[in-house]
Design a protein around this motif. Structure first.
Motif, PDB file in Angstrom:
ATOM      1  N   UNK A  96       0.800  -1.221   0.000  1.00 54.00           N
ATOM      2  CA  UNK A  96       0.000   0.000   0.000  1.00 54.00           C
ATOM      3  C   UNK A  96       0.826   1.261   0.000  1.00 54.00           C
ATOM      4  N   UNK A  97       2.136   1.138  -0.130  1.00 54.86           N
ATOM      5  CA  UNK A  97       3.008   2.309  -0.054  1.00 54.86           C
ATOM      6  C   UNK A  97       2.925   3.123  -1.340  1.00 54.86           C
ATOM      7  N   UNK A  98       2.995   4.447  -1.212  1.00 58.30           N
ATOM      8  CA  UNK A  98       2.959   5.323  -2.380  1.00 58.30           C
ATOM      9  C   UNK A  98       4.391   5.536  -2.876  1.00 58.30           C
ATOM     10  N   UNK A  99       4.795   4.739  -3.831  1.00 58.25           N
ATOM     11  CA  UNK A  99       6.162   4.759  -4.311  1.00 58.25           C
ATOM     12  C   UNK A  99       6.435   5.975  -5.193  1.00 58.25           C
ATOM     13  N   UNK A 100       7.685   6.434  -5.169  1.00 59.29           N
ATOM     14  CA  UNK A 100       8.122   7.541  -6.006  1.00 59.29           C
ATOM     15  C   UNK A 100       9.494   7.222  -6.578  1.00 59.29           C
ATOM     16  N   UNK A 101       9.962   8.048  -7.517  1.00 59.22           N
ATOM     17  CA  UNK A 101      11.294   7.830  -8.080  1.00 59.22           C
ATOM     18  C   UNK A 101      12.378   8.021  -7.024  1.00 59.22           C
ATOM     19  N   UNK A 102      12.096   8.895  -6.038  1.00 53.76           N
ATOM     20  CA  UNK A 102      13.065   9.093  -4.953  1.00 53.76           C
ATOM     21  C   UNK A 102      13.238   7.812  -4.140  1.00 53.76           C
ATOM     22  N   UNK A 103      12.133   7.071  -3.973  1.00 58.08           N
ATOM     23  CA  UNK A 103      12.226   5.792  -3.267  1.00 58.08           C
ATOM     24  C   UNK A 103      13.089   4.811  -4.053  1.00 58.08           C
TER      25      UNK A 103
END
Length: 350
Positions: A96-103
């Motif tokens: 359920x995590x909101x992934x981003x390019x920073x992650x």
């Protein structure tokens, strides 16, 4: 390719026998669980009526199925690319995590390299994969009568605003504006060419589109306006009829659709749509041929616009219209789907 798959009975037999010759060539989506597997999966075998067969992992995922945790159908791609393995494991640990390019960068991976790798193996980026899974969970919660806040949490969105924005991009309006006991109900349908959204009332089909079509939000907004806001998320009897007819279509049993249609367009536009429905499955026509057919030989461009305005894919077969030179022309669901639909329908030629 979808059209190269054997018939459903052959594939189901291969599933029962765990035929290794189909490993990597065919997959099964189980509608009762929402899981997709290799045909060699050791899990208990589903009933045949709960099986949908696909030719690739991207098709399974686009249809809304989750990867099986027993047979690991994503394994070959993960073994071929360590970055894919790292991110798939991370997604499993934080669904359920909101992934981003920073992650992605924090995992010591290059976002552009990851993007290309996921597109090559799965037909979508890692961020698209994560977002699709989260939205699917939220959509299912709303479809089961759950509250918006519950759908938001099930979709893994900490921010109500972010959930509303993501949801409205898909359905054309924020979830809080969905009407209770609405006249029109939207539901997801899984097909071998990807997830489709169908909107019906108690008797007729108003919209059938692939969920990734860019024009979908605008089309849904038109229905919201026409129904004075009476659009919700749920399932009505015509959804069941449509699902059976789509299954018969994709399994090569029948190209006939009997479900009543509610067509929203001008008189000219509806005339064009009627002409499209007269094109036999397996045949194609040009825009100029349709214009001649309806007695408006100089209205080729208007015919093309009416073709593009179609909101009921497959049943009003705008995919059967090609350029005068025989080339494929624009299709809202993507030219790759248009090509596959034309090839699929060759089996219906008599």
């Amino acid at each position: 390719m979808l059209f190269a798959l054997p018939d459903t009975q052959t594939l189901y037999k291969a599933l029962l026998e765990r035929d290794q010759s189909y490993d990597g060539r065919a997959y099964v989506g189980v509608t009762s669980t929402g899981i997709f597997c290799r045909l060699t999966c050791p899990a208990r075998k589903p009933k045949p009526e709960n099986c949908r067969f696909f030719a690739s992992v991207p098709e399974c995922m686009s249809a809304g199925f989750r990867a099986c945790l027993k047979c690991h159908p994503l394994g070959p791609a993960a073994e071929a690319d360590p970055a894919i393995a790292t991110l798939l494991n991370a997604l499993k640990d934080k669904p359920g995590y909101r992934w981003s390019e920073q992650d992605v960068e924090r995992l010591n991976l290059d976002p552009s390299t990851v993007r290309r790798s996921f597109k090559r193996h799965f037909g979508m980026t890692f961020l698209e994969m994560a977002r699709l899974e989260r939205l699917r969970q939220g959509f299912e919660t709303l479809g089961d009568g759950g509250r918006v806040i519950d759908a938001q949490q099930d979709a893994g969105f900490e921010s109500p605003t972010a959930f509303r924005v993501a949801f409205s991009r898909l359905l054309g309006q924020v979830p809080g504006r969905l009407a209770d006991n609405a006249l029109l109900q939207a539901d997801w349908l899984t097909t071998p060419l990807g997830t489709m959204i169908a909107v019906t009332d108690n008797k007729s089909l108003h919209l059938l589109e692939f969920a990734d079509r860019k024009a979908l939000p605008a089309e849904l907004k038109k229905l919201v306006d026409l129904s004075k806001g009476s659009v919700g998320v749920g399932r009505l009897p015509p959804h069941d009829v449509l699902e059976k007819e789509l299954d018969a279509y994709f399994t090569g049993k029948s190209s006939d659709f009997k479900i009543p249609l509610a067509c929203h367009g001008s008189e000219f536009t509806r005339t064009v749509w009627d002409a499209l429905r007269e094109i036999p499955a397996g045949a194609v026509r040009s825009y100029s041929q349709i214009a001649e057919q309806i007695g408006r030989p100089t209205a080729t461009r208007a015919v093309a616009r009416a073709n593009g305005a179609n909101q009921i894919a497959l049943i009003i077969p705008c995919h059967r219209v090609i350029g005068a030179d025989g080339s494929l022309t624009g299709y809202g669901g993507g030219l790759w789907r248009k090509q596959k639909l034309i090839e699929i329908e060759r089996q219906f030629l008599t």
